[in-house]
Design an enzyme around this catalytic site. Structure first.
Site, mmCIF file in Angstrom:
data_model
loop_
_atom_site.group_PDB
_atom_site.id
_atom_site.type_symbol
_atom_site.label_atom_id
_atom_site.label_comp_id
_atom_site.label_asym_id
_atom_site.label_seq_id
_atom_site.Cartn_x
_atom_site.Cartn_y
_atom_site.Cartn_z
ATOM 1 N N ASP A 48 19.846 -67.778 -18.186
ATOM 2 C CA ASP A 48 20.776 -67.287 -18.235
ATOM 3 C C ASP A 48 22.018 -67.898 -19.568
ATOM 4 O O ASP A 48 21.602 -69.323 -19.365
ATOM 5 C CB ASP A 48 21.689 -67.109 -17.269
ATOM 6 C CG ASP A 48 21.337 -65.952 -16.407
ATOM 7 O OD1 ASP A 48 20.572 -64.981 -16.725
ATOM 8 O OD2 ASP A 48 21.825 -65.712 -15.031
ATOM 9 N N TYR A 82 16.763 -76.906 -10.470
ATOM 10 C CA TYR A 82 18.398 -76.708 -10.670
ATOM 11 C C TYR A 82 19.084 -77.912 -10.423
ATOM 12 O O TYR A 82 18.480 -77.929 -8.960
ATOM 13 C CB TYR A 82 18.569 -75.053 -10.112
ATOM 14 C CG TYR A 82 17.836 -73.658 -10.476
ATOM 15 C CD1 TYR A 82 17.728 -73.970 -12.064
ATOM 16 C CD2 TYR A 82 16.598 -73.144 -10.131
ATOM 17 C CE1 TYR A 82 17.210 -72.158 -12.355
ATOM 18 C CE2 TYR A 82 15.707 -72.695 -10.937
ATOM 19 C CZ TYR A 82 16.189 -72.007 -11.808
ATOM 20 O OH TYR A 82 15.300 -71.135 -12.039
ATOM 21 N N TYR A 136 16.296 -65.457 -8.102
ATOM 22 C CA TYR A 136 17.613 -65.648 -9.041
ATOM 23 C C TYR A 136 18.382 -66.635 -8.319
ATOM 24 O O TYR A 136 18.809 -66.532 -7.144
ATOM 25 C CB TYR A 136 18.338 -64.152 -9.164
ATOM 26 C CG TYR A 136 17.238 -63.248 -9.325
ATOM 27 C CD1 TYR A 136 17.448 -63.306 -10.665
ATOM 28 C CD2 TYR A 136 16.753 -62.127 -9.256
ATOM 29 C CE1 TYR A 136 16.964 -62.483 -12.289
ATOM 30 C CE2 TYR A 136 15.734 -61.492 -10.141
ATOM 31 C CZ TYR A 136 16.368 -61.792 -11.888
ATOM 32 O OH TYR A 136 15.679 -60.257 -11.831
#
Ligand SMILES: [Zn+2]
Length: 498
Positions: free
Chosen positions: A307, A376, A449
């Site tokens: 993103d 992440y 997500y």
């Protein structure tokens, strides 16, 4: 029909020596030494009307300009070859660093019509058989071009022939073409009248190959429009245009995204740019010049994307540029290093491992994307100080599955589905100077997500980190820390530059 009879007849029709050999079905290297081939085939030829090789050695003034071969219109003549070479050399040819070339020659239809005229003429002269109804009596021009012209041009230009090389697109024209296509259109109407409701057939090369054979069209009808045998022409073939198309080169590397205000590709909403730059543009503008003058045609691909507000750190994300019409295929370590440094200067993106890769490898970037693991690091905020209980609940080393509905924020471009995703591990720690903040390292299946995995999005992602700890939790910042894709190979472009 003896070879000698055939050659004598062809010569009387103004057919050049190369084309005579085509009708003797000469193969490959037999076109290289014409005299030897004629000798071997026990054919004697009258040398006086030969306009080939010796033209330059003789006094050109004494020799009147000869009419062009009734079959190839001079395509196989020395003067045409000289013209062609000099036209190629005066094009952008020198700009391309390719070692190999491929020729694509577009020829006027009149050459195909001439082949058919000669086919009819030979049948009339020698009967059928020996002249076959269904397969043409010559080595077709297209094939002969490969046997004769390609090797000569490659040798003159000092290049190898390779289907993946620099493509030289040559368009040939002849002044009789328009007139003959008009006649052909009329002949087509008469020979193959369209059925009712059927559209008029477009005259094309394929149509000629398929329908225009002695077995499908009567020579009496053909002769109403075209001469049998074909006639010589005073005007030779014209080189209408020469266009060069370089091969496709693929340049791969890994990028790190250092900014939380940068889109992946140009971000345009209702015709308005939302952000002045993008990863794609920064990389392309620093790399393209070395390879091409047509920056706009480059395709940028990467193994997934992040993103706008997410950074990508660690070793970075694999990407590849597909550059069409490339001027060169090579990239030295030094130039690659300069490119890496100039991208770094953007302070928004940094690249490494820059290298040219074989084109068939670019599928690596797309295949198995769903199976890849992604690493992440999320900075998260609680409404209250982190407790030991919360920390313990977020130390998970065994994989578990979640069900994730398409997030509301992407529903405008993605269909609504519930997808199962695997979370491989969670590992949380308290941020040192803020007890309400957690840093969570998350390893997920690609396509998860992560923002929604953290806060749960009102139960649309189950379970979520919020549901695991039983408290609301918000995500403040997210970084991609690693992408499990062992491609492209690591290269250290800086090594030779020290
Ligand atoms: Zn010829």
């Amino acid at each position: 029909m003896k070879n000698q009879e055939l050659v004598d007849y062809l010569a009387s029709c103004g057919v050049c020596r190369i084309c005579q050999l085509r009708y003797l079905k000469a193969r490959g290297s037999e076109y290289r030494d014409i005299n030897k081939t004629f000798q071997r085939l026990e054919v004697t030829v009258d040398d006086s009307d030969n306009d080939d090789d010796d033209e330059l050695k003789q006094d050109p003034v004494k020799k009147p300009r000869l009419a062009n071969c009734s079959l190839c219109l001079g395509l196989f003549s020395d003067s045409f070859q000289r013209d062609l070479i000099s036209r190629i050399l005066s094009s952008d040819f020198a700009k391309y660093e390719n070692q190999s070339i491929v020729l694509a020659i577009s020829m006027p239809l009149t050459l195909q019509l001439r082949q058919l005229s000669m086919w009819f003429a030979l049948q009339r002269k020698f009967g059928s058989p020996p002249i076959d109804q269904n397969s043409s009596p010559d080595v077709p021009i297209k094939e002969a071009v490969k046997l004769i012209l390609h090797p000569i041009i490659c040798k003159q230009l000092g290049k190898e022939y390779d289907a993946n090389g620099l493509m030289i697109n040559i368009e040939l024209k002849h002044i009789v073409e328009k007139d003959e296509v008009d006649k052909l259109t009329k002949l087509q109407q008469e020979a193959f009248p369209p059925h009712r409701n059927q559209k008029r057939t477009e005259i094309s090369r394929g149509l000629l190959e398929k329908q225009y054979q002695p077995s499908r069209i009567k020579f009496e009808l053909y002769e109403k429009y075209f001469t049998i045998p074909p006639t010589t022409e005073a005007e030779p073939l014209q080189l209408e245009s020469i266009k060069l198309t370089g091969p496709i080169v693929c340049v791969a590397g890994r990028y790190r995204k250092l900014s939380r205000e940068l889109s992946h590709t140009p971000w345009v909403l209702n015709g308005q740019r939302q952000m002045e730059d993008s990863i794609e543009e920064i990389i392309i503008r620093n790399i393209s010049q070395h390879f091409t003058e047509e920056q706009g045609h480059i395709t940028f691909m990467s193994s997934g994307r992040e993103d706008v507000d997410v950074r990508c750190l660690g070793n970075g994300r694999p990407f590849v540029l597909e550059v069409p019409n490339a001027l060169r295929l090579s990239l030295s370590k030094q130039v690659a290093f300069e490119m890496e440094q100039s991208v770094d200067k953007s302070n928004k993106v940094s690249i490494r491992d820059l290298q040219v890769v074989p084109r068939d490898q670019i599928t690596y970037i797309k295949t198995g994307e769903e199976q890849k693991k992604k690493h992440y690091r999320a900075l998260c905020a609680l409404k209250e100080p982190v407790t030991l209980d919360i920390l313990q609940k977020l130390q998970i080393s065994e994989p578990f599955d979640i069900q994730q509905k398409t997030p509301i924020r992407v529903l405008h471009r993605r269909p609504l589905h519930t997808r199962p995703r695997t979370i491989y591990s969670l590992k949380a720690r308290v941020q040192r100077d803020n007890l309400k903040s957690l840093v969570i390292d998350i390893v997920t299946q690609a396509g998860t997500y992560v923002k929604e995995l953290v806060h749960g999005e009102f139960g649309r992602t189950k379970p979520s980190i919020s549901s695991i700890i039983g408290k609301p939790i918000d995500i403040l910042a997210l970084d991609v820390e690693g992408i499990d894709l062992d491609w492209p190979p690591e290269v250290n472009n800086a090594v030779e530059n020290k």
